[in-house]
Write a protein that holds these residues in place. Structure first.
Motif, PDB file in Angstrom:
ATOM      1  N   ILE A   1     -17.250  10.208 -22.912  1.00 31.18           N
ATOM      2  CA  ILE A   1     -15.938  10.607 -23.476  1.00 31.18           C
ATOM      3  C   ILE A   1     -15.181   9.456 -24.009  1.00 31.18           C
ATOM      4  O   ILE A   1     -15.036   8.469 -23.276  1.00 31.18           O
ATOM      5  CB  ILE A   1     -15.060  11.406 -22.323  1.00 31.18           C
ATOM      6  N   GLY A   2     -14.424   9.285 -25.178  1.00 34.87           N
ATOM      7  CA  GLY A   2     -13.713   8.326 -25.541  1.00 34.87           C
ATOM      8  C   GLY A   2     -14.406   6.779 -25.671  1.00 34.87           C
ATOM      9  O   GLY A   2     -13.876   5.789 -25.487  1.00 34.87           O
TER      10      GLY A   2
ATOM     11  N   ALA B   1     -12.324  15.374 -22.771  1.00 35.72           N
ATOM     12  CA  ALA B   1     -13.074  15.063 -24.099  1.00 35.72           C
ATOM     13  C   ALA B   1     -12.418  15.548 -25.461  1.00 35.72           C
ATOM     14  O   ALA B   1     -12.358  15.024 -26.399  1.00 35.72           O
ATOM     15  CB  ALA B   1     -14.368  15.805 -24.007  1.00 35.72           C
TER      16      ALA B   1
ATOM     17  N   ALA C   1      -9.500  13.353 -26.295  1.00 37.76           N
ATOM     18  CA  ALA C   1     -10.314  12.060 -26.641  1.00 37.76           C
ATOM     19  C   ALA C   1     -10.324  12.183 -28.399  1.00 37.76           C
ATOM     20  O   ALA C   1     -10.332  11.299 -29.093  1.00 37.76           O
ATOM     21  CB  ALA C   1     -11.384  11.641 -26.007  1.00 37.76           C
TER      22      ALA C   1
ATOM     23  N   VAL D   1     -16.596  17.396 -29.988  1.00 38.41           N
ATOM     24  CA  VAL D   1     -17.051  17.352 -28.825  1.00 38.41           C
ATOM     25  C   VAL D   1     -18.405  18.340 -28.536  1.00 38.41           C
ATOM     26  O   VAL D   1     -18.232  19.405 -29.272  1.00 38.41           O
ATOM     27  CB  VAL D   1     -16.139  18.050 -27.552  1.00 38.41           C
TER      28      VAL D   1
ATOM     29  N   GLY E   1     -14.134   8.232 -29.173  1.00 38.43           N
ATOM     30  CA  GLY E   1     -13.432   9.509 -29.325  1.00 38.43           C
ATOM     31  C   GLY E   1     -13.781  10.198 -30.507  1.00 38.43           C
ATOM     32  O   GLY E   1     -13.640  11.525 -30.542  1.00 38.43           O
TER      33      GLY E   1
ATOM     34  N   ASN F   1     -17.657  12.895 -28.419  1.00 38.53           N
ATOM     35  CA  ASN F   1     -17.773  13.139 -26.981  1.00 38.53           C
ATOM     36  C   ASN F   1     -19.130  14.157 -26.720  1.00 38.53           C
ATOM     37  O   ASN F   1     -18.984  15.156 -27.250  1.00 38.53           O
ATOM     38  CB  ASN F   1     -16.499  13.425 -26.504  1.00 38.53           C
TER      39      ASN F   1
END
Lengths: 488, 269
Positions: A33-34, A71, A74, A188, A214, A217
């Motif tokens: 994540i990120g 997520a 992000a 994501v 980001g 993710n």
């Protein structure tokens, strides 16, 4: 001729095992994540195993709603900059991913086979090269999008939630990510719970390629994680590949939300063999159509429709060819049919084949030995079945071929289309005009004539009817990821 | 000069090329533009089912016509509408005529704009072309009732689909008048079917029907939209929204009612 079988069996194959030394599997994996690997707030993890040995490979984070939310945020945060980047620069980032996948191809292939059970020759020759090719193809579109849509200016939609299946884990990630990134969206991605490892290795590649934090993710988990993702209000577009049941549930969940949706769902493809086909080629096509990747293929040619006049010939040749299939260790380079992906899937296949027997089908399997441990299902032929039988109607998603016959092209077309699905179909004939007539009338998004299970990033793929909507691949695969504005 | 009593029209449904009353025997009052109150057929779910059956029967034949032929038939709609323009709302009829002409010309061009020959990395001929999705349900916009309907109907017909329309509930008369135009324009019976009645009653049945492949929600009232989309998921229907707005005129709207099929064949000796 009577000795072909004897001759075939006389050919012993020495094991030719691909080394796993190239892969270092970590004991535990976090969420991506990120741009960083982070511990799951959910605090829970699940085990991913090697289906060929049933041995655990790693502990993987299970993303809960809080993790999914993190997520999505992000991805939202990264969106303005990523979509605003000069398109030629965005292209370069995606090109880098393609190149790094090629550089680390062997590593990805071995890991894919370990985690998913598919034969190494398939992960090595199909999954990984096609994944790289997909990124390479769409990278080139990033700065040419204004040429793709007549009289329209395309722009990125926003945050895309993508849920992918376990049958082609890396390849499906590539099919989803490449067009989304090239068009300037942020993502994501939720890999399948039985095959999360190559997506997590891809996360390392994304770091190495310096994809901005980001932009992609990756949240691992099972159905609940996927559900949290597609239902998240911060997601603007959902892309799902998986079963028709889950796809329908997602369509219901998204009703009235205005979110964009594309679905690539199940199939029950007819593979039609006419009497004027090149029979030996057709037999190879039938084998490839249903036993490629253990039949864990949404577009698998799972219903053989053979013209009555050549039924005996085709089935004799088919059984003989099936006797030569090598089922077993997926890491062995000789292996044709690997492990069934999970115990649950093995149960489902067994249950459906039992139902086939109960409904009067005749089940035939070759005599190939299989390992003691792991999940295995021998290549299977079911004849004496009718269109109403479960094994003819339902997607088995395993190495099981049902056989039906026909007399006329009209009957073949009617039977082929007699399904709620419409993803793919095959037609085998040496007569061009007949091939084109049949291809025109088949209700399927992809028609393979005198071939089967071919894929290419430039070739659109996707279904009719309950096999879903939207296309992946080619210029047509861009549309699901853009909003179109009129050019004033 | 003797005074003649005007002959009033009975506004009926249009199903399979026929003009039946609703099987339910119901009708509802509508105020015509001249201020008179007329009665319009109040379609039932059975009427919707009959219309879907007619549309399904007509679909293969409509799609199998040459694009040139379909183009001429849609152009003929414009010709006949031109001759009957006094029957239609003055502010909309010119736009509607022009729209039929514009879309008629697309029948033999859309494949070239949206099809492709794909350069796959192997010895294969690989071609993609759009074709009809099948039977399309259209919830026509409430207003403008003629131009709104034509703007959704014409693009669906271009690609070879057959259609079941739920007409504007408040202003259904132009839809019924248009049915008379279609019936006399060489459009085969069943290619367009028009149901008048209450959207809230009929939409869930149309949206949930397993023999409808796609549903256009342009004219679905906001409060019904989520329900309609849920029903549509029953057979994974394509839910179609206009590309830019309800009065679009765009090839992208044609393509929303089409499916792309890709065909592979080996190249070799």
């Amino acid at each position: 001729m009577a000795d072909v079988e004897t001759f075939g069996k006389a050919l012993e194959y020495a094991p030719s095992r691909e080394s796993t030394a190239i892969v270092s599997i970590k004991p535990r994996y976090d969420l991506f994540i990120g741009g960083k690997f982070v511990e799951p707030k959910s605090g829970t993890r699940f085990t991913t195993i090697n289906p060929a040995t049933e041995e655990p490979l790693a502990e993987v984070a299970e993303a809960g709603p809080e993790d999914v939310d993190r997520a999505v945020k992000a991805a939202r945060k990264a969106f303005p900059k990523w979509s605003g980047l000069p398109a030629s620069e965005r292209a370069k980032v995606v090109y880098r991913i393609a190149r790094l996948l090629q550089e680390r191809a062997r590593e990805f292939a071995v890991l894919e086979t370990l985690d998913g059970g598919k034969p190494i020759k398939e992960s090595r020759d199909v999954d990984v090269p096609l994944a790289a090719a997909h990124f390479f193809y769409y990278a080139g579109w990033a700065d040419k999008l204004e040429w793709a849509f007549a009289n329209r200016r395309p722009r990125a939609i926003g945050v895309v939630g993508q849920v992918i299946p376990w049958n082609f884990p890396l390849l499906m990630a590539a099919w989803k990510l490449a067009p989304a990134l090239a068009t300037g969206n942020t993502v994501v991605l939720k890999p399948a719970e039985t095959t999360p490892l190559t997506a997590l290795l891809l996360a390392e590649v994304l770091q190495e390629a310096e994809v901005p934090p980001g932009v992609v993710n990756i949240v691992t988990g099972a159905g609940a994680t996927g559900s949290a993702l597609v239902s998240h209000p911060g997601v603007d577009k959902v892309a799902f590949t998986g079963s028709t049941g889950v796809g329908r549930a997602i369509q219901v969940a998204l009703a009235g939300t205005g979110k964009r949706l594309t679905l690539e769902l199940g199939g029950k493809a007819a593979n039609i063999v006419f009497e004027d086909a090149a029979i030996d080629q057709a037999v190879e096509g039938i084998i490839n159509g249903i036993f490629f990747n253990q039949g864990h293929v949404c577009c698998a040619g799972s219903r053989l429709l053979v013209q009555e006049s050549v039924q005996d010939l085709v089935l004799d040749k088919l059984r003989r060819r099936m006797e030569t299939l090598r089922v077993g260790d997926p890491l062995d380079k000789n292996t044709d049919v690997g492990a069934i992906n999970s115990a649950a899937q093995l149960d489902r296949i067994s249950e459906l084949v039992d139902a086939g027997t109960a409904e009067g089908g005749e089940v035939w399997q070759p005599t190939c030995p299989v390992p003691d441990k792991g999940f295995w299902f021998l290549p299977t032929l079911i004849s004496n079945v009718a269109q109403s039988h479960r094994v003819v109607r339902e997607e088995i998603f395993g190495p099981v071929l049902s056989v039906l016959t026909f007399r006329t092209p009209e009957e073949a077309i009617a039977k082929a289309n007699n399904t709620a699905y419409g993803l793919s179909a095959g037609v085998w004939t040496e007569k061009g005009s007949k091939m084109l007539m049949v291809a025109n009338q088949l209700k399927a998004g992809v028609v393979w004539s005198n071939t089967f299970n071919q894929f290419d990033p430039s070739s659109p793929f996707g279904g009719f009817k309950e096999s879903g909507f939207g296309r992946e691949g080619g210029i047509h695969g861009l549309e699901p990821y853009v909003e179109l504005e009129p050019i004033k | 000069m003797t005074e003649h009593l005007p002959v009033r029209k009975t506004y009926k449904l249009y199903i399979g090329g026929q003009f039946p009353r609703s099987e339910s025997g119901r009708s509802y009052p509508v105020t015509a533009p001249d201020g008179t109150v007329v009665r319009v057929a109040e379609g039932s779910r059975k009427d919707v089912r009959d219309a879907v059956r007619a549309a399904r029967s007509a679909q293969p034949g409509w799609a199998a016509k040459t694009a040139y032929n379909r183009g001429q038939i849609l152009y003929r709609v414009a010709e006949v509408l031109e001759g009957r323009r006094s029957q239609f709302p003055a502010g909309e009829v010119q736009g509607a005529i022009d729209r039929w002409v514009w879309y008629a010309g697309w029948t033999d061009k859309i494949q070239q704009v949206s099809g492709s020959l794909n350069p796959v990395a192997g010895p294969y001929w690989n071609v993609t072309a759009p074709e009809a999705v099948g039977v399309v349900g259209i919830a026509a916009p409430e207003s403008p009732s003629l131009l709104g309907l034509v703007s959704r109907l014409a693009p669906a017909l271009v690609g070879g689909n057959t259609v079941v329309v739920l007409a504007s509930e408040a202003s259904p008369l132009p839809a019924v008048d248009l049915a008379e135009v279609l019936a006399t324009s060489d459009v085969p019976g069943g290619v367009v079917n028009i149901i008048t009645g209450h959207k809230a009653e009929l939409l869930p049945w149309l949206a949930g029907h397993f023999d409808v492949d796609s549903i256009d929600v342009t004219g679905v009232p906001d409060d019904l939209l989520a329900d309609v989309e849920r029903e549509a998921a029953a057979n994974v229907k394509r839910v179609v929204r206009p590309e830019q707005g309800p009065l679009d005129q765009s090839p992208h709207d044609i393509l929303r009612f089409m499916e792309h099929k890709t065909v592979w064949h080996p190249v070799g000796s």
